[in-house]
Motif scaffolding. Structure first.
Motif, PDB file in Angstrom:
ATOM      1  N   LEU A 245      36.851  52.194  -7.070  1.00 42.10           N
ATOM      2  CA  LEU A 245      37.749  51.540  -5.840  1.00 42.10           C
ATOM      3  C   LEU A 245      37.737  50.052  -6.522  1.00 42.10           C
ATOM      4  N   ASP A 246      38.764  49.196  -5.960  1.00 42.69           N
ATOM      5  CA  ASP A 246      39.150  47.911  -6.542  1.00 42.69           C
ATOM      6  C   ASP A 246      37.768  47.026  -6.494  1.00 42.69           C
ATOM      7  N   ARG A 247      37.194  47.276  -5.324  1.00 45.17           N
ATOM      8  CA  ARG A 247      36.017  46.612  -5.100  1.00 45.17           C
ATOM      9  C   ARG A 247      35.052  47.112  -4.094  1.00 45.17           C
ATOM     10  N   PHE A 248      33.814  46.783  -4.266  1.00 46.01           N
ATOM     11  CA  PHE A 248      32.824  47.658  -3.223  1.00 46.01           C
ATOM     12  C   PHE A 248      33.048  47.199  -1.759  1.00 46.01           C
ATOM     13  N   ASP A 249      33.047  48.188  -1.046  1.00 48.81           N
ATOM     14  CA  ASP A 249      33.190  48.133   0.428  1.00 48.81           C
ATOM     15  C   ASP A 249      32.378  49.425   1.047  1.00 48.81           C
ATOM     16  N   PRO A 250      31.214  49.202   1.608  1.00 50.05           N
ATOM     17  CA  PRO A 250      30.489  50.297   2.154  1.00 50.05           C
ATOM     18  C   PRO A 250      31.450  51.391   2.856  1.00 50.05           C
ATOM     19  N   ALA A 251      32.261  50.888   3.909  1.00 47.86           N
ATOM     20  CA  ALA A 251      33.030  51.766   4.644  1.00 47.86           C
ATOM     21  C   ALA A 251      33.915  52.732   3.548  1.00 47.86           C
ATOM     22  N   ALA A 252      34.725  51.826   2.579  1.00 47.58           N
ATOM     23  CA  ALA A 252      35.475  52.757   1.807  1.00 47.58           C
ATOM     24  C   ALA A 252      34.970  53.550   0.926  1.00 47.58           C
ATOM     25  N   ILE A 271      23.938  48.417  -3.194  1.00 51.25           N
ATOM     26  CA  ILE A 271      25.084  49.444  -2.650  1.00 51.25           C
ATOM     27  C   ILE A 271      24.285  50.063  -1.884  1.00 51.25           C
ATOM     28  N   ARG A 274      23.595  48.760   1.719  1.00 50.87           N
ATOM     29  CA  ARG A 274      24.771  48.472   2.482  1.00 50.87           C
ATOM     30  C   ARG A 274      25.461  49.788   2.958  1.00 50.87           C
ATOM     31  N   MET A 275      25.528  50.714   2.074  1.00 53.74           N
ATOM     32  CA  MET A 275      26.076  52.137   2.318  1.00 53.74           C
ATOM     33  C   MET A 275      25.486  52.805   3.704  1.00 53.74           C
ATOM     34  N   GLN A 278      25.810  51.179   6.961  1.00 52.34           N
ATOM     35  CA  GLN A 278      26.900  51.248   7.598  1.00 52.34           C
ATOM     36  C   GLN A 278      26.888  52.328   8.689  1.00 52.34           C
TER      37      GLN A 278
END
Length: 524
Positions: A245-252, A271, A274-275, A278
C-alpha cells in the motif's frame, strides 16, 4: 574475507569463511547471488504476480524486464560492480526492481526510508561512499564526491537498454546494507551478504510460510527497513506475491486482505491495534490468512487477543534487529506471555546468554543475549568501533538485550536495550535528535526521552534548557529548525517539548534520564 568497494570502503566478514562454509555444508545457504536466486523464481512461474501495488500488478517476468531496464540506466550512468547504490523509495514495485537491478550489476544496495529530510541521506551516502542514489525526492549531490548520478524511477523506467547480468557474485560477498537507528548519533549501517539475506533471512521466512508454494504477503512496513526487507527476500527466495500500500490505512489493509487473498500479514503492534479496532464491513472475509506476524518487544495482551479474534489464525511475534538477531514465538490462544519465544532456529540464528565479562551462562540464568547464525551480517559499515564493541572474535553479535534460555532452550526476552525509542514500528535514536536539537542557538542543553503512548508504544519528548537570556523555542519552532536547518527526517521529530531551568541529576552527578522520563510523562 574482506570485500573492498571500488571507492575504497572495506567490509570484513567478522564471522569468517570457515563458519560460513560450515553453514553452507549444513544446507543453510543456497550459495547463489540474489539476482540469480530471483531468476530461478522467474523461470519457475513467469506469469505469477510478483508485486501488487496501488498502481500496477507486475508479474515475475515483467519485474525481471524492469530490473534489467533499471540496471541499463544505472550502468549508463557509470555504476559498476563492487559499488554501493543507495535506494530511497516508497513501497511499490519500482523499489523491488531497483534492488534487483543493483544485484544484477554486482553492486550493493543501501536502502533507507523514504521521506522529507536530507540529513540522514547525506550522512549515509558519504559514509558508504555510494556512487548513485535512486530517489523520488529532490537531492543535490554537490557535496558528495563519490556520487555519479541521482536518478528517479521515471528516469529508470524510461530506459530502453536491458542490461546483461554481471558475472555471478560471490554469495558470501555483500549484497545489501540495512540502516538502523541505534544509540549512536548517526544511523548505523549493517552489511549483509547474499547468503545471509537469501539464506539466513530466507530460512526464517521458510518457517513462516511453512511450505506454502504460493504465499501472498501484505507488507505494512517500509521495505527499506530491516523488518520490511523480508518483503524483497520473499520475492527473491520464495516466489511470493508481494502486496503493498502507499501508506498504512486500517480499512485499506483489511480490504486488501480480502481482495488479494492474503495468506501472510506483516505489521507491528500499532498496526494490528488499529486494524482490529476498525469496524468490520458486513461482508468482511479474512479467511485466506494463514498467519499474522508482528515485530515488537512483547505483543500487548489486549492486542494479541483482538488479533486472534479478528484474523482467526495464529499470531507470531518476532524478536529481532538489524544486527542479525532473530527469534519468534507463535501464539494461538490469548493471555499468553509473548516475550516467551520458541527455540532458536539454527538455520537462522542461535543464541548464547552471557554475563558482563562475556562468559556463557547456564540454562535458566538471565544475562545479555548474544546471537550468531546463517543470517549474521558481515560487519558494521565504516564503523570499526561498533565492530570492536559489539562483535567477539568468533563473530557473535551482542544484542544489548537481556533474556534467558530455559532448560529446553526456549528463549525468554526479559528486557530490550532502552537506548532507542520505538514509535509505531520506527526506531529513533535519541542521541541523533539530541545532537541536532543541541545546535539550536537558543538552547544550552537538549535531551530526548520516551513517553509512553497507548497507540504507538512510545513518543519522543525533548527536554531543553535555554541559554541565559534566551527564551526556549516552542516545539513548532524547534521542529522547523530541525527540518530546515539540520535536515532531520520528519519521522524523527519530537512530539513534546519540556522546558526546564536545569536538567535533573542523579546521586552520582550524572544526568537522570529516569527522572526526565517521569517529568515528561507527567506533562503529557
Amino acid at each position: 574475507m574482506t570485500w573492498t568497494s571500488r571507492q575504497g570502503l572495506t567490509l570484513p566478514d567478522l564471522v569468517g569463511a570457515a563458519q560460513r562454509r560450515a553453514w553452507a555444508a549444513d544446507g543453510h545457504y543456497l550459495d547463489v547471488d540474489l539476482y540469480r536466486m530471483f531468476r530461478q523464481r522467474v523461470q519457475a512461474h513467469p506469469d505469477r504476480p510478483a508485486v501488487i501495488d496501488p498502481r500496477a500488478t507486475v508479474s515475475y517476468a515483467q519485474l525481471d524486464v524492469a530490473a534489467r531496464r533499471f540496471a541499463g540506466v544505472l550502468r549508463a550512468a557509470g555504476v559498476c560492480d563492487r559499488e554501493i547504490v543507495a535506494i530511497r523509495l516508497p513501497n511499490g514495485w519500482p523499489a523491488v526492481a531497483a534492488e534487483l537491478a543493483v544485484a544484477l550489476l554486482g553492486a550493493v544496495a543501501l536502502t533507507f526510508p523514504d521521506g522529507p529530510g536530507s540529513g540522514e541521506a547525506r550522512s549515509l551516502l558519504a559514509r558508504s561512499r555510494a556512487t548513485a542514489l535512486v530517489t523520488d525526492r529532490d537531492f543535490a549531490d554537490t557535496e558528495l564526491p563519490h556520487v555519479k548520478a541521482v536518478l528517479t524511477t521515471e528516469q529508470l523506467q524510461a530506459g530502453t537498454d536491458l542490461a546483461v547480468p554481471a558475472p555471478a557474485a560471490d554469495p558470501d560477498a555483500p549484497a545489501r546494507i540495512l540502516v538502523s537507528s541505534g544509540s549512536e548519533s548517526e544511523p548505523k549501517m549493517i552489511a549483509y551478504s547474499h547468503n545471509a539475506m537469501g539464506g539466513g533471512r530466507g530460512n526464517y521466512l521458510r518457517a513462516i510460510y511453512a511450505g506454502r508454494p504460493d504465499p501472498r504477503a501484505l507488507i505494512l512496513v517500509p521495505l527499506s527497513a530491516s523488518y520490511g526487507s523480508l518483503g524483497t527476500v520473499s520475492v527473491q527466495r520464495h516466489g511470493a506475491t508481494l502486496v503493498l500500500l502507499d501508506r498504512f490505512d486500517p480499512a485499506a489493509a483489511l480490504a486488501a486482505i480480502a481482495e488479494h487473498r492474503i495468506t501472510h500479514l506483516f505489521g507491528v503492534a500499532t498496526i494490528l491495534r488499529r486494524m482490529t479496532s476498525q469496524s468490520a464491513e458486513p461482508d468482511e472475509d479474512l479467511s485466506s490468512l494463514d498467519a499474522v506476524i508482528a515485530s515488537c518487544d512483547g505483543l500487548p495482551t489486549p492486542v494479541l487477543a483482538a488479533a486472534l479474534d479478528r484474523f482467526g489464525c495464529p499470531i507470531s511475534n518476532l524478536y529481532g534487529s538489524s544486527d542479525g538477531v532473530n527469534c519468534r514465538g507463535e501464539y494461538d490462544a490469548p493471555g499468553v506471555e509473548t516475550t516467551a519465544l520458541s527455540h532458536p532456529d539454527l538455520a537462522v540464528c542461535d543464541f548464547e546468554v552471557r554475563d558482563e565479562q562475556g562468559r556463557a551462562l547456564p540454562a535458566g540464568t538471565p544475562g545479555e543475549l548474544w546471537a550468531r547464525g546463517p543470517m549474521t551480517p558481515l560487519c558494521y559499515v565504516g564503523a570499526p568501533d561498533l565492530d570492536a564493541g559489539r562483535r567477539d572474535p568468533a563473530g557473535w553479535v551482542r544484542s544489548g538485550d537481556h533474556g534467558l534460555l530455559d532448560s529446553e532452550r526456549r528463549l525468554h526476552l526479559l528486557r530490550r536495550n532502552s537506548a532507542v525509542i520505538k514509535r509505531g514500528g520506527f526506531t529513533i535514536s535519541p542521541a541523533e535528535v539530541e545532537r541536532h536539537a543541541g545546535a539550536h542557538p537558543a538552547l544550552a542543553e537538549a535531551v530526548c526521552v520516551p513517553v509512553p503512548d497507548e497507540d504507538l508504544g512510545e513518543r519522543l519528548c525533548v527536554c531543553v534548557v535555554a541559554r541565559p537570556g534566551a527564551p526556549a523555542p516552542s516545539l513548532a519552532e524547534l521542529n522547523l529548525f530541525l527540518v530546515e536547518q539540520r535536515g532531520l527526517e520528519r519521522r524523527k521529530l519530537p512530539e513534546q517539548l519540556v522546558s526546564l531551568a536545569a536538567l535533573p541529576l542523579g546521586s552520582t552527578g550524572k544526568l537522570s534520564r529516569v527522572e526526565l522520563s517521569r517529568l515528561a510523562a507527567a506533562r503529557t
